[in-house]
Design a protein around this motif. Sequence first.
Motif, PDB file in Angstrom:
ATOM      1  N   ASP A  41      -1.332  -2.344   7.036  1.00  0.00           N
ATOM      2  CA  ASP A  41      -0.126  -3.138   6.164  1.00  0.00           C
ATOM      3  C   ASP A  41      -0.314  -2.896   5.139  1.00  0.00           C
ATOM      4  O   ASP A  41       0.597  -2.718   4.717  1.00  0.00           O
ATOM      5  CB  ASP A  41      -0.547  -4.863   6.861  1.00  0.00           C
ATOM      6  N   LEU A  42      -0.982  -3.005   4.187  1.00  0.00           N
ATOM      7  CA  LEU A  42      -0.748  -2.738   2.780  1.00  0.00           C
ATOM      8  C   LEU A  42      -0.619  -1.349   2.712  1.00  0.00           C
ATOM      9  O   LEU A  42      -0.076  -1.553   0.924  1.00  0.00           O
ATOM     10  CB  LEU A  42      -2.698  -3.498   2.302  1.00  0.00           C
ATOM     11  N   ALA A  43      -1.081  -0.394   2.925  1.00  0.00           N
ATOM     12  CA  ALA A  43      -0.670   0.827   2.320  1.00  0.00           C
ATOM     13  C   ALA A  43       0.792   1.483   2.911  1.00  0.00           C
ATOM     14  O   ALA A  43       1.161   1.549   2.063  1.00  0.00           O
ATOM     15  CB  ALA A  43      -0.974   1.930   3.819  1.00  0.00           C
ATOM     16  N   GLU A  44       1.279  -0.096   3.647  1.00  0.00           N
ATOM     17  CA  GLU A  44       2.568   0.233   3.875  1.00  0.00           C
ATOM     18  C   GLU A  44       3.454  -0.303   3.339  1.00  0.00           C
ATOM     19  O   GLU A  44       4.773  -0.381   2.511  1.00  0.00           O
ATOM     20  CB  GLU A  44       3.341   0.255   5.485  1.00  0.00           C
ATOM     21  N   LEU A  45       2.747  -1.609   2.748  1.00  0.00           N
ATOM     22  CA  LEU A  45       3.449  -2.553   1.671  1.00  0.00           C
ATOM     23  C   LEU A  45       3.554  -2.173   0.023  1.00  0.00           C
ATOM     24  O   LEU A  45       4.470  -2.246  -0.070  1.00  0.00           O
ATOM     25  CB  LEU A  45       2.826  -4.092   1.216  1.00  0.00           C
ATOM     26  N   TYR A  46       2.580  -1.428  -0.078  1.00  0.00           N
ATOM     27  CA  TYR A  46       2.607  -0.236  -1.933  1.00  0.00           C
ATOM     28  C   TYR A  46       2.569   0.695  -1.670  1.00  0.00           C
ATOM     29  O   TYR A  46       3.180   0.610  -2.575  1.00  0.00           O
ATOM     30  CB  TYR A  46       1.027  -0.841  -1.920  1.00  0.00           C
ATOM     31  N   GLY A  47       3.846   0.888  -0.522  1.00  0.00           N
ATOM     32  CA  GLY A  47       4.122   2.557   0.287  1.00  0.00           C
ATOM     33  C   GLY A  47       2.348   3.537  -1.128  1.00  0.00           C
ATOM     34  O   GLY A  47       2.500   4.338  -1.748  1.00  0.00           O
ATOM     35  N   ILE A  48       1.246   3.015  -0.748  1.00  0.00           N
ATOM     36  CA  ILE A  48       0.469   4.101  -0.780  1.00  0.00           C
ATOM     37  C   ILE A  48      -0.863   4.484   0.109  1.00  0.00           C
ATOM     38  O   ILE A  48      -0.508   4.288   0.843  1.00  0.00           O
ATOM     39  CB  ILE A  48      -1.276   3.297  -1.830  1.00  0.00           C
ATOM     40  N   SER A  49      -1.831   5.544   0.135  1.00  0.00           N
ATOM     41  CA  SER A  49      -2.665   5.996   0.435  1.00  0.00           C
ATOM     42  C   SER A  49      -3.784   4.754   1.260  1.00  0.00           C
ATOM     43  O   SER A  49      -3.874   3.675   0.213  1.00  0.00           O
ATOM     44  CB  SER A  49      -3.809   6.773  -0.097  1.00  0.00           C
ATOM     45  N   PHE A  50      -4.462   5.630   2.406  1.00  0.00           N
ATOM     46  CA  PHE A  50      -4.831   4.491   2.926  1.00  0.00           C
ATOM     47  C   PHE A  50      -6.120   3.835   2.352  1.00  0.00           C
ATOM     48  O   PHE A  50      -7.006   2.639   2.287  1.00  0.00           O
ATOM     49  CB  PHE A  50      -5.974   4.815   4.742  1.00  0.00           C
ATOM     50  N   GLU A  51      -6.563   5.228   1.403  1.00  0.00           N
ATOM     51  CA  GLU A  51      -7.693   4.999   0.983  1.00  0.00           C
ATOM     52  C   GLU A  51      -7.370   3.827  -0.346  1.00  0.00           C
ATOM     53  O   GLU A  51      -8.359   2.941  -1.075  1.00  0.00           O
ATOM     54  CB  GLU A  51      -8.242   5.998   0.179  1.00  0.00           C
ATOM     55  N   ALA A  53      -5.261   1.738  -0.117  1.00  0.00           N
ATOM     56  CA  ALA A  53      -5.167   0.204   0.038  1.00  0.00           C
ATOM     57  C   ALA A  53      -6.602  -0.423   0.510  1.00  0.00           C
ATOM     58  O   ALA A  53      -6.248  -1.401   1.008  1.00  0.00           O
ATOM     59  CB  ALA A  53      -3.851   0.380   1.533  1.00  0.00           C
ATOM     60  N   GLU A  54      -7.006   0.401   0.704  1.00  0.00           N
ATOM     61  CA  GLU A  54      -8.713  -0.144   1.696  1.00  0.00           C
ATOM     62  C   GLU A  54      -9.226  -0.831   0.240  1.00  0.00           C
ATOM     63  O   GLU A  54      -9.554  -2.050   0.561  1.00  0.00           O
ATOM     64  CB  GLU A  54      -9.424   1.233   1.581  1.00  0.00           C
ATOM     65  N   GLU A  55      -9.308  -0.527  -1.509  1.00  0.00           N
ATOM     66  CA  GLU A  55      -9.947  -0.982  -2.483  1.00  0.00           C
ATOM     67  C   GLU A  55      -8.970  -1.955  -2.853  1.00  0.00           C
ATOM     68  O   GLU A  55     -10.018  -3.697  -3.061  1.00  0.00           O
ATOM     69  CB  GLU A  55      -9.599   0.608  -3.874  1.00  0.00           C
ATOM     70  N   GLU A  56      -7.798  -1.908  -2.335  1.00  0.00           N
ATOM     71  CA  GLU A  56      -7.424  -3.602  -2.516  1.00  0.00           C
ATOM     72  C   GLU A  56      -6.648  -4.240  -1.586  1.00  0.00           C
ATOM     73  O   GLU A  56      -7.063  -5.333  -2.658  1.00  0.00           O
ATOM     74  CB  GLU A  56      -5.012  -3.015  -2.205  1.00  0.00           C
ATOM     75  N   TYR A  57      -7.043  -4.169  -0.362  1.00  0.00           N
ATOM     76  CA  TYR A  57      -8.424  -5.209   0.446  1.00  0.00           C
ATOM     77  C   TYR A  57      -9.244  -5.838  -0.253  1.00  0.00           C
ATOM     78  O   TYR A  57      -9.187  -6.945   0.243  1.00  0.00           O
ATOM     79  CB  TYR A  57      -8.102  -4.231   2.196  1.00  0.00           C
ATOM     80  N   GLN A  58     -10.491  -5.239  -0.848  1.00  0.00           N
ATOM     81  CA  GLN A  58     -11.391  -5.250  -0.493  1.00  0.00           C
ATOM     82  C   GLN A  58     -11.538  -6.018  -2.280  1.00  0.00           C
ATOM     83  O   GLN A  58     -12.123  -7.149  -2.263  1.00  0.00           O
ATOM     84  CB  GLN A  58     -12.836  -4.020  -1.492  1.00  0.00           C
TER      85      GLN A  58
END
Length: 242
Positions: A41-51, A53-58
Amino acid sequence: MKILIPTAKELNLQANTVPTKCLSETSQAVLDSLATYTKQDLAELYGISFERAEEEYQRIQALKQQKAEAYPALDLFDGLMYRNIKRQGLSPLEKDYLEQHLLITSSLYGVIPAYSAISPHRLDFMMKVKVAGKSLKQHWKVMFDAAVEGEEVLLSLLSSEFETVFSKAVRKKMITFKFLEDRGGQLKIHSTISKKARGQFLTALLENQIDDLATIGQLSFAGFHFREDLSSEKEYVFAKKG
């Protein structure tokens, strides 16, 4: 007099950390909404890579668990404007000036003093996050207005994304700034030059201890000079040779 600047996506995680503070109820509501997003969801929200997005998730989870490191806001953000603000080697007078006059606008923390403790995050007002059915701008509007209530002079170095969070009544009080470059006899606006100029202008304000409108037009900095012929009551124009 208050000077308003936006947050930035670029971060300086080498800055000195400070003790964390509890989030306000308004900030906590935003965080609670963000915490429902998966990494995808975050990758799509921010328009960034999954990697990324994983950093942002943490980061979001660390905030949720009250384990996130905190930094002084002015030192944490490291976009082009921030890199052109004098932040090191400040005199006591200069630091006091920033503490008294500078406010940073954030989609997670609201309108905060320059050295407020905040944790790394990527969120901005372009993100289509809903908080109790409201957009981020709608969620923050009342609080943004309250943060500058009673201020007669508001200097806005904000992008429209951040400026339009404030109500029309507050925006009417703002003095905005335009930074132009003379290229072959034509005055032009350039995004990179404008971002640098905002930081350089703020540096000139603090170095000269400017606290009223009357003396702003006397400032010269980084090759920029005030252009009274292009300025108006609510928009001050500075220009320099390319």
